[in-house]
Design an enzyme around this catalytic site. Structure first.
Site, PDB file in Angstrom:
ATOM      1  N   SER A  64      25.643  30.876  53.271  1.00 32.57           N
ATOM      2  CA  SER A  64      26.335  32.026  52.881  1.00 32.57           C
ATOM      3  C   SER A  64      25.536  32.717  51.901  1.00 32.57           C
ATOM      4  O   SER A  64      26.068  33.835  51.340  1.00 32.57           O
ATOM      5  CB  SER A  64      27.895  31.769  52.496  1.00 32.57           C
ATOM      6  OG  SER A  64      27.812  30.413  51.714  1.00 32.57           O
ATOM      7  N   HIS A  79      24.538  33.891  59.948  1.00 35.21           N
ATOM      8  CA  HIS A  79      25.922  33.961  58.944  1.00 35.21           C
ATOM      9  C   HIS A  79      27.147  34.295  59.600  1.00 35.21           C
ATOM     10  O   HIS A  79      27.382  35.584  59.925  1.00 35.21           O
ATOM     11  CB  HIS A  79      25.485  34.637  57.677  1.00 35.21           C
ATOM     12  CG  HIS A  79      26.542  34.426  56.603  1.00 35.21           C
ATOM     13  ND1 HIS A  79      26.830  35.604  55.912  1.00 35.21           N
ATOM     14  CD2 HIS A  79      27.600  33.774  56.239  1.00 35.21           C
ATOM     15  CE1 HIS A  79      27.930  35.156  54.999  1.00 35.21           C
ATOM     16  NE2 HIS A  79      28.194  33.831  55.409  1.00 35.21           N
ATOM     17  N   ASN A 103      27.959  38.686  51.240  1.00 26.83           N
ATOM     18  CA  ASN A 103      28.494  38.054  49.993  1.00 26.83           C
ATOM     19  C   ASN A 103      28.250  38.660  48.752  1.00 26.83           C
ATOM     20  O   ASN A 103      28.741  38.479  47.792  1.00 26.83           O
ATOM     21  CB  ASN A 103      28.199  36.640  50.094  1.00 26.83           C
ATOM     22  CG  ASN A 103      29.359  35.847  50.969  1.00 26.83           C
ATOM     23  OD1 ASN A 103      30.519  36.152  51.074  1.00 26.83           O
ATOM     24  ND2 ASN A 103      28.646  34.727  51.767  1.00 26.83           N
TER      25      ASN A 103
HETATM   26  N1  3HC Z   1      41.354  28.985  61.849  1.00 24.21           N
HETATM   27  C1  3HC Z   1      41.110  29.436  63.073  1.00 24.21           C
HETATM   28  N2  3HC Z   1      41.818  30.546  63.900  1.00 24.21           N
HETATM   29  C2  3HC Z   1      42.633  31.239  63.119  1.00 24.21           C
HETATM   30  C3  3HC Z   1      43.155  30.815  61.773  1.00 24.21           C
HETATM   31  C4  3HC Z   1      42.233  29.675  61.346  1.00 24.21           C
HETATM   32  N3  3HC Z   1      42.634  29.442  60.013  1.00 24.21           N
HETATM   33  N4  3HC Z   1      43.807  31.871  61.329  1.00 24.21           N
HETATM   34  C5  3HC Z   1      43.958  32.753  62.210  1.00 24.21           C
HETATM   35  N5  3HC Z   1      43.105  32.189  63.264  1.00 24.21           N
HETATM   36  C6  3HC Z   1      43.171  32.986  64.679  1.00 24.21           C
HETATM   37  C7  3HC Z   1      44.457  32.796  65.569  1.00 24.21           C
HETATM   38  O1  3HC Z   1      44.511  31.622  66.253  1.00 24.21           O
HETATM   39  C8  3HC Z   1      44.412  34.058  66.416  1.00 24.21           C
HETATM   40  O2  3HC Z   1      43.495  34.006  67.283  1.00 24.21           O
HETATM   41  P1  3HC Z   1      43.576  34.654  68.686  1.00 24.21           P
HETATM   42  O3  3HC Z   1      43.192  36.221  68.270  1.00 24.21           O
HETATM   43  O4  3HC Z   1      42.258  34.144  69.432  1.00 24.21           O
HETATM   44  O5  3HC Z   1      44.883  34.433  69.439  1.00 24.21           O
HETATM   45  C9  3HC Z   1      43.739  35.135  65.447  1.00 24.21           C
HETATM   46  O6  3HC Z   1      43.051  34.176  64.338  1.00 24.21           O
HETATM   47  C10 3HC Z   1      44.791  36.046  64.645  1.00 24.21           C
HETATM   48  O7  3HC Z   1      45.678  35.199  64.223  1.00 24.21           O
HETATM   49  P2  3HC Z   1      47.233  35.533  63.806  1.00 24.21           P
HETATM   50  O8  3HC Z   1      47.627  36.705  64.491  1.00 24.21           O
HETATM   51  O9  3HC Z   1      47.995  34.388  63.687  1.00 24.21           O
HETATM   52  O10 3HC Z   1      47.048  36.074  62.061  1.00 24.21           O
HETATM   53  P3  3HC Z   1      46.737  37.255  61.658  1.00 24.21           P
HETATM   54  O11 3HC Z   1      46.805  38.563  62.410  1.00 24.21           O
HETATM   55  O12 3HC Z   1      47.215  37.335  60.209  1.00 24.21           O
HETATM   56  O13 3HC Z   1      45.087  37.144  61.272  1.00 24.21           O
HETATM   57  C11 3HC Z   1      43.047  36.459  60.203  1.00 24.21           C
HETATM   58  C12 3HC Z   1      44.329  36.048  60.434  1.00 24.21           C
HETATM   59  C13 3HC Z   1      42.224  36.675  61.379  1.00 24.21           C
HETATM   60  C14 3HC Z   1      42.613  35.257  59.288  1.00 24.21           C
HETATM   61  C15 3HC Z   1      43.215  37.749  59.360  1.00 24.21           C
HETATM   62  O14 3HC Z   1      44.155  37.903  58.295  1.00 24.21           O
HETATM   63  C16 3HC Z   1      41.912  38.103  58.764  1.00 24.21           C
HETATM   64  O15 3HC Z   1      41.000  38.784  59.298  1.00 24.21           O
HETATM   65  N6  3HC Z   1      41.578  37.877  57.487  1.00 24.21           N
HETATM   66  C17 3HC Z   1      40.411  38.031  56.736  1.00 24.21           C
HETATM   67  C18 3HC Z   1      39.309  37.052  57.055  1.00 24.21           C
HETATM   68  C19 3HC Z   1      37.917  37.479  56.607  1.00 24.21           C
HETATM   69  O16 3HC Z   1      37.885  38.204  55.781  1.00 24.21           O
HETATM   70  N7  3HC Z   1      37.178  36.678  56.826  1.00 24.21           N
HETATM   71  C20 3HC Z   1      35.688  36.616  56.120  1.00 24.21           C
HETATM   72  C21 3HC Z   1      35.812  35.647  54.844  1.00 24.21           C
HETATM   73  S1  3HC Z   1      34.303  35.818  54.289  1.00 24.21           S
HETATM   74  C22 3HC Z   1      33.376  34.618  54.983  1.00 24.21           C
HETATM   75  O17 3HC Z   1      33.622  33.834  55.927  1.00 24.21           O
HETATM   76  C23 3HC Z   1      31.938  34.525  54.475  1.00 24.21           C
HETATM   77  C24 3HC Z   1      31.466  33.316  53.830  1.00 24.21           C
HETATM   78  O18 3HC Z   1      30.270  33.128  53.384  1.00 24.21           O
HETATM   79  C25 3HC Z   1      32.391  33.099  52.578  1.00 24.21           C
END
Ligand code: 3HC
Length: 282
Positions: A118, A139, A189
């Site tokens: 990352s 990434h 990031n």
């Molecule tokens: N693990 C796996 N799958 C997950 C999950 C988890 N912790 N949480 C949710 N999901 C999946 C669900 O199964 C669902 O899958 P589907 O669309 O295939 O059926 C989908 O995500 C949507 O889930 P929900 O409807 O239950 O929940 P939300 O609509 O609230 O979405 C979220 C959850 C997708 C996590 C949303 O809140 C989101 O997009 N949050 C922001 C995430 C983000 O910004 N990620 C980037 C982080 S930075 C990074 O990763 C970089 C690193 O280098 C730090």
């Protein structure tokens, strides 16, 4: 012909990447030195595919078939047929370098070795392999089975062929590759950690409550999560490691982790995964 990839490291990111590849029709070798981690990773993968069945995305038969396309291994001697070897181990430079040196010994001479780092420079990591032209940063974003973006980080020696195959591979997963050049924290990031760090610092200085800060990002910018809850979701230790690395490399004060993040990590409050971070979780 079904293709095969290898994912090294079975944490949240490794299993998410594996799930995306399985659902796109790849066979996947999942590798971790530690049997307990391997078992936990496979259980997480099984669980996530179970949720996909519950949501009607795949059938129970498909779930069983996809799980049958996974090979679990503790060593790398069986990775010779994989087209891509993707590293997703913790953000520790020496650990990653060891993984690449080892993967280099066992993978085919045409395989692409990719890192899911990352923040660490691709040019630095590429020094561990014999042919840096076949090395690239891929990434993924958490949850990797859901998020559409893959930031493709090109090192000085990454070849055009490696770049094209990587773009093709990411597209085959149903994801969108976005190419950037090598820099500490890349683009994603650098932006995200400056944002999270500012939010944490604002909380620390009592400018607003955490719920208010998160509401501003959710309602004012249409972000799915506010920066404070997102930091908990990513893991405060992960955020701190990324900030530390970018700060070390750039000396730019906006990346120096806010005291409140440092303290929470010291106290073992790492976010969702530990049951408490900025927020408490059941
Ligand atoms: N693990 C796996 N799958 C997950 C999950 C988890 N912790 N949480 C949710 N999901 C999946 C669900 O199964 C669902 O899958 P589907 O669309 O295939 O059926 C989908 O995500 C949507 O889930 P929900 O409807 O239950 O929940 P939300 O609509 O609230 O979405 C979220 C959850 C997708 C996590 C949303 O809140 C989101 O997009 N949050 C922001 C995430 C983000 O910004 N990620 C980037 C982080 S930075 C990074 O990763 C970089 C690193 O280098 C730090």
């Amino acid at each position: 012909m079904t293709k095969e990839i290898t994912v090294i490291g079975v944490g949240q990111m490794g299993t998410g990447i594996a799930q995306s590849a399985l659902q796109a029709g790849y066979n996947v070798i999942l590798i971790d030195k530690n049997q307990e981690f391997l078992d936990k990773g496979f259980a997480r993968l099984t669980d996530n595919l179970g949720k996909a069945v519950e949501r009607g995305k795949i059938t129970a038969d498909e779930k069983a078939r996809l799980l049958g396309n996974v090979t679990l291994a503790r060593s790398m001697d069986g990775i010779g047929k994989s087209d891509f070897v993707i590293e997703a181990v913790p953000e520790i430079l020496d650990l990653k370098m060891d993984v690449f040196r080892n993967a280099d010994k066992f993978c085919s001479k045409s395989a692409i070795i990719a890192t899911n780092t990352s923040s660490i420079l691709i040019n630095k990591l590429a020094t561990a392999v014999s042919d840096p032209s076949r090395f690239i940063g891929l990434h993924f974003f958490n949850p990797a089975n859901v998020m559409k973006l893959v930031e493709v980080v090109v090192g000085t020696n990454t070849s055009q062929a490696t770049m094209s195959s990587s773009l093709e591979f990411i597209t085959s997963l149903g994801k969108t590759p976005v190419k950037v050049n090598d820099a500490p924290g890349f683009i994603s990031n650098r932006i995200l950690m400056a944002f999270i760090n500012e939010a944490a610092s604002d909380l620390q200085h009592g400018i607003a409550e955490k719920e208010a800060i998160d509401s501003i990002a959710k309602l004012g910018f249409n972000h799915p999560m506010g920066p404070i809850e997102l930091a908990d979701f990513i893991g405060l230790d992960v955020c701190k490691d990324i900030m530390d690395f970018i700060y070390l490399e750039t000396k730019d004060g906006k990346f120096k982790p806010a005291d409140i993040i440092v303290k929470l990590v010291q106290d073992g409050k790492l976010g969702r995964k530990s049951g408490e971070g900025f927020y408490k979780y059941k």
